[in-house]
Motif scaffolding. Structure first.
Motif, PDB file in Angstrom:
ATOM      1  N   MET A  80      26.542  40.260   5.754  1.00  0.00           N
ATOM      2  CA  MET A  80      25.766  40.281   6.993  1.00  0.00           C
ATOM      3  C   MET A  80      26.578  39.617   8.096  1.00  0.00           C
ATOM      4  SD  MET A  80      21.970  39.213   5.530  1.00  0.00           S
ATOM      5  CE  MET A  80      22.498  37.679   4.765  1.00  0.00           C
ATOM      6  N   ILE A  81      26.215  39.912   9.339  1.00  0.00           N
ATOM      7  CA  ILE A  81      26.735  39.157  10.474  1.00  0.00           C
ATOM      8  C   ILE A  81      25.564  38.332  10.982  1.00  0.00           C
ATOM      9  CG2 ILE A  81      28.470  40.910  11.070  1.00  0.00           C
ATOM     10  CD1 ILE A  81      26.564  41.579  13.529  1.00  0.00           C
ATOM     11  N   PHE A  82      25.845  37.409  11.888  1.00  0.00           N
ATOM     12  CA  PHE A  82      24.786  36.581  12.466  1.00  0.00           C
ATOM     13  C   PHE A  82      24.856  36.695  13.983  1.00  0.00           C
ATOM     14  CE2 PHE A  82      25.591  34.918   8.302  1.00  0.00           C
ATOM     15  CZ  PHE A  82      24.330  34.638   7.815  1.00  0.00           C
ATOM     16  N   ARG A  83      23.683  36.866  14.592  1.00  0.00           N
ATOM     17  CA  ARG A  83      23.601  36.937  16.046  1.00  0.00           C
ATOM     18  C   ARG A  83      22.757  35.779  16.548  1.00  0.00           C
ATOM     19  NH1 ARG A  83      22.305  43.238  16.184  1.00  0.00           N
ATOM     20  NH2 ARG A  83      24.431  44.064  16.006  1.00  0.00           N
ATOM     21  N   ALA A  84      23.201  35.206  17.684  1.00  0.00           N
ATOM     22  CA  ALA A  84      22.476  34.105  18.314  1.00  0.00           C
ATOM     23  C   ALA A  84      21.053  34.552  18.627  1.00  0.00           C
ATOM     24  CB  ALA A  84      23.197  33.666  19.582  1.00  0.00           C
ATOM     25  N   TRP A  85      20.121  33.619  18.484  1.00  0.00           N
ATOM     26  CA  TRP A  85      18.713  33.901  18.701  1.00  0.00           C
ATOM     27  C   TRP A  85      17.985  32.600  18.996  1.00  0.00           C
ATOM     28  CZ3 TRP A  85      14.556  32.121  15.712  1.00  0.00           C
ATOM     29  CH2 TRP A  85      13.311  32.701  16.000  1.00  0.00           C
ATOM     30  N   ALA A  86      16.916  32.677  19.766  1.00  0.00           N
ATOM     31  CA  ALA A  86      16.033  31.529  20.006  1.00  0.00           C
ATOM     32  C   ALA A  86      14.592  32.013  19.861  1.00  0.00           C
ATOM     33  CB  ALA A  86      16.262  30.961  21.404  1.00  0.00           C
ATOM     34  N   PRO A  87      13.680  31.103  19.471  1.00  0.00           N
ATOM     35  CA  PRO A  87      12.279  31.496  19.312  1.00  0.00           C
ATOM     36  C   PRO A  87      11.760  32.230  20.551  1.00  0.00           C
ATOM     37  CG  PRO A  87      12.596  29.273  18.493  1.00  0.00           C
ATOM     38  CD  PRO A  87      13.892  29.677  19.170  1.00  0.00           C
ATOM     39  N   GLY A  88      11.083  33.346  20.304  1.00  0.00           N
ATOM     40  CA  GLY A  88      10.504  34.120  21.387  1.00  0.00           C
ATOM     41  C   GLY A  88      11.375  35.272  21.865  1.00  0.00           C
ATOM     42  N   GLU A  89      12.658  35.284  21.513  1.00  0.00           N
ATOM     43  CA  GLU A  89      13.530  36.379  21.934  1.00  0.00           C
ATOM     44  C   GLU A  89      13.205  37.643  21.139  1.00  0.00           C
ATOM     45  OE1 GLU A  89      17.339  33.754  23.495  1.00  0.00           O
ATOM     46  OE2 GLU A  89      17.627  35.061  21.758  1.00  0.00           O
ATOM     47  N   PRO A  90      13.407  38.809  21.742  1.00  0.00           N
ATOM     48  CA  PRO A  90      13.050  40.068  21.080  1.00  0.00           C
ATOM     49  C   PRO A  90      13.910  40.359  19.851  1.00  0.00           C
ATOM     50  CG  PRO A  90      14.239  40.514  23.118  1.00  0.00           C
ATOM     51  CD  PRO A  90      13.988  39.033  23.070  1.00  0.00           C
ATOM     52  N   LEU A  91      13.325  41.114  18.934  1.00  0.00           N
ATOM     53  CA  LEU A  91      14.002  41.495  17.698  1.00  0.00           C
ATOM     54  C   LEU A  91      13.836  42.992  17.486  1.00  0.00           C
ATOM     55  CD1 LEU A  91      12.594  38.621  15.451  1.00  0.00           C
ATOM     56  CD2 LEU A  91      14.881  38.733  16.433  1.00  0.00           C
TER      57      LEU A  91
END
Length: 181
Positions: A80-91
């Motif tokens: 897998m790769i990992f992408r930056a994310w913060a709570p509330g951001e779209p998925l």
């Protein structure tokens, strides 16, 4: 001896029961976020089915100043790769059907990877869903700390590990954080 297939089935049923009887376990586990090893970038996951939910933990880690990311399956037989994310951001759904950050999100390398699991033991053994996504990813990111996120009741006496199985460095449950030798 129980096959991995049979063990997975019984542990899925157990995890489902644990989720049904303790709907506050994830909140209690998040209360132990400060006990996690240090690491600037922390990989979480979006819970599916009866996996221990990471929402409260994501908020706690984000408020503590840790950078968060989520795994993304690009190819089914690759790491897998990992992408930056913060709570509330779209998925959006990735190639495995799991919620993941949008493609425009920055690709990052986590220092600490929190992983869902079906079972763990006191020696760092981890029984996953069987897809191999985390094992392939751990193999190409050996420097990242591998931390299980689970119900305390998912602990078993001893898991039979195969050569490709990567041990966990610790586990975070509703009862606290525990490092493995």
């Amino acid at each position: 001896m129980t096959s991995k297939h049979e063990l997975r089935a019984s542990m899925r049923a157990l995890r489902k029961r644990l989720a049904e009887v303790d709907n506050e376990a994830a909140e209690r586990a998040a209360g132990h976020a400060e006990a996690l090893p240090s690491g600037e970038t922390v990989a979480l996951y979006r819970a599916m089915g009866s996996e221990l939910d990471t929402d409260a933990l994501a908020v706690a880690l984000h408020q503590a100043g840790r950078r968060l990311c989520l795994p993304v399956v690009i190819e089914r037989d690759a790491a897998m790769i990992f992408r930056a994310w913060a709570p509330g951001e779209p998925l959006e759904l990735d190639a495995a059907g799991c919620p993941a950050p949008l493609p425009l999100s920055e690709v990052v390398a986590p220092d600490l990877i929190l992983t869902p699991l079906l079972a763990f033991d006191a020696h760092g053994g981890r029984l996953g869903q069987g897809g191999g996504y985390y094992d392939r990813t751990f193999a190409v990111m050996p420097g990242a700390l591998r931390i299980g996120f689970a119900y305390a009741g998912q602990e078993v006496e001893r898991l039979a590990l195969e050569p490709h199985d990567m041990r966990l460095h610790g586990v975070l449950t509703e009862t606290g954080y525990r490092a493995f030798p």
